[in-house]
Design a protein around this motif. Structure first.
Motif, PDB file in Angstrom:
ATOM      1  N   ILE A  15      -2.957  59.770  65.764  1.00  0.00           N
ATOM      2  CA  ILE A  15      -2.797  58.370  65.038  1.00  0.00           C
ATOM      3  C   ILE A  15      -2.650  57.393  66.462  1.00  0.00           C
ATOM      4  CG2 ILE A  15       0.029  57.947  64.471  1.00  0.00           C
ATOM      5  CD1 ILE A  15       1.040  60.654  63.748  1.00  0.00           C
ATOM      6  N   VAL A  28       9.551  67.114  51.584  1.00  0.00           N
ATOM      7  CA  VAL A  28       7.683  66.902  52.305  1.00  0.00           C
ATOM      8  C   VAL A  28       6.599  68.200  52.083  1.00  0.00           C
ATOM      9  CG1 VAL A  28       7.919  65.120  53.942  1.00  0.00           C
ATOM     10  CG2 VAL A  28       7.578  68.045  54.071  1.00  0.00           C
ATOM     11  N   GLU A  84       0.302  64.996  55.383  1.00  0.00           N
ATOM     12  CA  GLU A  84       0.468  63.130  55.150  1.00  0.00           C
ATOM     13  C   GLU A  84       2.060  63.101  54.907  1.00  0.00           C
ATOM     14  OE1 GLU A  84      -1.868  65.573  53.485  1.00  0.00           O
ATOM     15  OE2 GLU A  84      -3.688  65.317  54.880  1.00  0.00           O
ATOM     16  N   GLN A  85       2.401  63.407  54.184  1.00  0.00           N
ATOM     17  CA  GLN A  85       4.144  63.213  53.349  1.00  0.00           C
ATOM     18  C   GLN A  85       5.174  63.158  55.016  1.00  0.00           C
ATOM     19  OE1 GLN A  85       5.055  65.625  49.982  1.00  0.00           O
ATOM     20  NE2 GLN A  85       3.498  64.529  48.918  1.00  0.00           N
ATOM     21  N   LEU A 114       4.353  63.034  57.677  1.00  0.00           N
ATOM     22  CA  LEU A 114       4.278  61.647  59.184  1.00  0.00           C
ATOM     23  C   LEU A 114       4.422  60.359  58.053  1.00  0.00           C
ATOM     24  CD1 LEU A 114       0.362  62.673  59.354  1.00  0.00           C
ATOM     25  CD2 LEU A 114       2.377  62.822  61.294  1.00  0.00           C
ATOM     26  N   GLU A 115       4.977  60.280  56.483  1.00  0.00           N
ATOM     27  CA  GLU A 115       5.372  58.982  56.580  1.00  0.00           C
ATOM     28  C   GLU A 115       7.039  59.453  56.378  1.00  0.00           C
ATOM     29  OE1 GLU A 115       3.836  56.093  56.073  1.00  0.00           O
ATOM     30  OE2 GLU A 115       2.134  57.232  57.143  1.00  0.00           O
ATOM     31  N   ALA A 116       7.198  60.734  56.170  1.00  0.00           N
ATOM     32  CA  ALA A 116       8.914  60.540  56.075  1.00  0.00           C
ATOM     33  C   ALA A 116       9.538  59.920  56.686  1.00  0.00           C
ATOM     34  CB  ALA A 116       9.193  62.349  55.374  1.00  0.00           C
ATOM     35  N   LYS A 176       9.873  57.096  60.337  1.00  0.00           N
ATOM     36  CA  LYS A 176       8.659  57.858  60.172  1.00  0.00           C
ATOM     37  C   LYS A 176       9.255  58.571  61.556  1.00  0.00           C
ATOM     38  CE  LYS A 176       6.689  54.264  56.758  1.00  0.00           C
ATOM     39  NZ  LYS A 176       5.866  53.610  56.682  1.00  0.00           N
ATOM     40  N   LYS A 211       5.940  59.553  62.116  1.00  0.00           N
ATOM     41  CA  LYS A 211       4.325  59.371  62.458  1.00  0.00           C
ATOM     42  C   LYS A 211       5.007  58.609  63.974  1.00  0.00           C
ATOM     43  CE  LYS A 211       2.818  55.600  59.984  1.00  0.00           C
ATOM     44  NZ  LYS A 211       1.615  55.052  58.829  1.00  0.00           N
ATOM     45  N   ASP A 212       6.106  57.802  63.168  1.00  0.00           N
ATOM     46  CA  ASP A 212       6.686  56.562  64.654  1.00  0.00           C
ATOM     47  C   ASP A 212       7.577  57.546  65.620  1.00  0.00           C
ATOM     48  OD1 ASP A 212       6.118  54.271  63.404  1.00  0.00           O
ATOM     49  OD2 ASP A 212       7.267  54.397  62.160  1.00  0.00           O
TER      50      ASP A 212
END
Length: 100
Positions: free
Chosen positions: A9, A63, A67-68, A70-72, A91, A93-94
């Motif tokens: 990331i 989730v 992938e979900q 990371l975006e959730a 999020k 990933k953030d």
């Protein structure tokens, strides 16, 4: 089945772990400092019983894939995660990028 996968990331390496269990999956993505996880994570336990460990973690619910996750938006985070600027609603990933 257990699957361990490296994830990049923004140029930083994280490790994703997916455990397929009957009727559910356990999902987590970790850095050297902390991790995000699916709804199976008990943030209250980490904040109350294990507070002295300073565990940096966040929980996302609903989730089914990495992938979900990371975006959730994170539903809850530990006290130690808040100290790094990680907040519910952020999020996954953030949050991970703050854990690097």
């Amino acid at each position: 089945m257990v699957e361990v996968t490296p994830i990049i990331i923004d140029g930083y390496l994280f490790i994703a772990v997916s455990v397929k269990l009957p009727k559910t999956n356990l999902l987590a993505v970790a850095s050297d400092k902390g991790y995000i996880m699916c709804g199976a994570l008990d943030v209250a336990l980490l904040n109350e019983k294990l507070r002295d460990r300073g565990i940096i973690a966040g929980r996302a619910v609903g989730v089914r894939t990495i992938e979900q996750l990371l975006e959730a938006p994170l539903e809850s985070v530990t006290i130690a995660a808040r100290e790094l600027g990680i907040e519910p609603g952020m999020k996954g990933k953030d949050a991970l990028l703050k854990m690097r």
